[in-house]
Motif scaffolding. Structure first.
Motif, PDB file in Angstrom:
ATOM      1  N   SER A  64       0.852  -1.183   0.000  1.00  0.00           N
ATOM      2  CA  SER A  64       0.000   0.000   0.000  1.00  0.00           C
ATOM      3  C   SER A  64       0.889   1.233   0.000  1.00  0.00           C
ATOM      4  N   ILE A  65       0.328   2.366  -0.441  1.00  0.00           N
ATOM      5  CA  ILE A  65       1.080   3.617  -0.457  1.00  0.00           C
ATOM      6  C   ILE A  65       0.207   4.705   0.174  1.00  0.00           C
ATOM      7  N   ALA A  66       0.643   5.220   1.291  1.00  0.00           N
ATOM      8  CA  ALA A  66      -0.103   6.281   1.966  1.00  0.00           C
ATOM      9  C   ALA A  66       0.257   7.629   1.348  1.00  0.00           C
ATOM     10  N   ARG A  67      -0.718   8.517   1.253  1.00  0.00           N
ATOM     11  CA  ARG A  67      -0.490   9.803   0.589  1.00  0.00           C
ATOM     12  C   ARG A  67       0.508  10.685   1.325  1.00  0.00           C
ATOM     13  N   GLY A  68       0.741  10.450   2.610  1.00  0.00           N
ATOM     14  CA  GLY A  68       1.646  11.302   3.349  1.00  0.00           C
ATOM     15  C   GLY A  68       3.068  10.768   3.489  1.00  0.00           C
ATOM     16  N   GLU A  69       3.361   9.599   2.916  1.00  0.00           N
ATOM     17  CA  GLU A  69       4.686   9.004   3.135  1.00  0.00           C
ATOM     18  C   GLU A  69       5.717   9.381   2.083  1.00  0.00           C
ATOM     19  N   GLY A  70       5.353  10.227   1.131  1.00  0.00           N
ATOM     20  CA  GLY A  70       6.305  10.630   0.105  1.00  0.00           C
ATOM     21  C   GLY A  70       6.543   9.530  -0.909  1.00  0.00           C
ATOM     22  N   LEU A  71       7.687   9.605  -1.576  1.00  0.00           N
ATOM     23  CA  LEU A  71       8.030   8.579  -2.562  1.00  0.00           C
ATOM     24  C   LEU A  71       8.385   7.284  -1.836  1.00  0.00           C
ATOM     25  N   LYS A  72       7.669   6.232  -2.144  1.00  0.00           N
ATOM     26  CA  LYS A  72       7.941   4.934  -1.535  1.00  0.00           C
ATOM     27  C   LYS A  72       8.783   4.098  -2.491  1.00  0.00           C
ATOM     28  N   THR A  73       9.852   3.506  -1.996  1.00  0.00           N
ATOM     29  CA  THR A  73      10.706   2.644  -2.807  1.00  0.00           C
ATOM     30  C   THR A  73      10.265   1.201  -2.626  1.00  0.00           C
ATOM     31  N   ILE A  74       9.940   0.563  -3.739  1.00  0.00           N
ATOM     32  CA  ILE A  74       9.423  -0.805  -3.737  1.00  0.00           C
ATOM     33  C   ILE A  74      10.396  -1.691  -4.504  1.00  0.00           C
ATOM     34  N   THR A  75      10.953  -2.688  -3.839  1.00  0.00           N
ATOM     35  CA  THR A  75      11.927  -3.589  -4.459  1.00  0.00           C
ATOM     36  C   THR A  75      11.264  -4.939  -4.734  1.00  0.00           C
TER      37      THR A  75
END
Length: 217
Positions: free
Chosen positions: A175-186
């Motif tokens: 999941s990606i929360a709108r407040g967490e900035g750019l999320k790095t997914i490996t």
């Protein structure tokens, strides 16, 4: 286990079954070798049928590198200009921007800038309604890992998935929360030819994926 098997096979000798570039052609030497069609091969205890017959030369048997790499899920790349064969994960990343094609692919500065930085090329899905924001990637079995950056704008993305489009296997779900900035997914993409990447977007939500900082390796 796969790495050990690969090492054992490399010790037997391999040949690279791809087109020969100008660099390689200038270094070729003629030899007399034999197609060894009677040789049976097992990979991790399972029978393996090569796309090309093994070659025996001077009491050494050579196996087609591309076929063995596919069987072991080990990425293999050939750089014809450098005369270089690369096995396994690459030490330097290759941006997913090269060859990327999608209706939400943009280079507009108003959409490519995030947190004060202009990423130049971005997948920016700002469509209407509840929807699936998706795009395709084509690693063509050349890479071991996908490092993907993504941000949720305005609304959370409760499900973001990387799927092998051939096997339909879910390689990653987050999941990606709108407040967490750019999320790095490996993501481990060994053996994957095509990937289907999607986020479940709510009306008013947007998906931001910088292509220049997302890469294969």
């Amino acid at each position: 286990m796969k790495k050990k098997t690969a090492a054992a096979l490399i010790g037997t000798g391999m040949f690279f079954s791809m087109g020969v570039g100008a660099f390689a052609a200038s270094n070729l030497q003629p030899i007399q070798a034999f197609l060894n069609t009677g040789l049976k091969i097992q990979v991790n205890g399972q029978s393996f049928t090569s796309s090309s017959a093994p070659i025996t030369y001077n009491s050494t048997t050579y196996l087609p590198l591309r076929s063995v790499a596919d069987a072991l899920d080990v990425p293999v790349r050939y750089d014809a200009a450098k005369g270089l064969v690369q096995l396994g994960e690459q030490t330097q990343g290759v941006s997913i921007a090269a060859g990327f094609s999608d209706m939400y692919h943009t280079k507009e500065p108003a959409k490519t800038t995030y947190a004060g930085k202009d990423y130049k090329e971005v997948y920016y899905n700002d469509g209407d309604g509840d929807r699936e924001g998706s795009f395709m990637l084509h690693p063509n079995k050349k890479y071991a890992t996908l490092v993907l950056q993504a941000a949720a704008l305005d609304k959370d993305i409760t499900k973001f998935v990387v799927l092998d489009s051939d096997t339909r296997k879910e390689l990653k779900s987050t999941s990606i929360a709108r407040g967490e900035g750019l999320k790095t997914i490996t993501v481990n993409i060994s053996g994957s030819k095509e990937l289907y990447v999607y986020g479940e977007l709510k009306d008013g939500g947007k998906l931001f994926v910088p292509l220049t900082t997302s890469y294969y390796k």
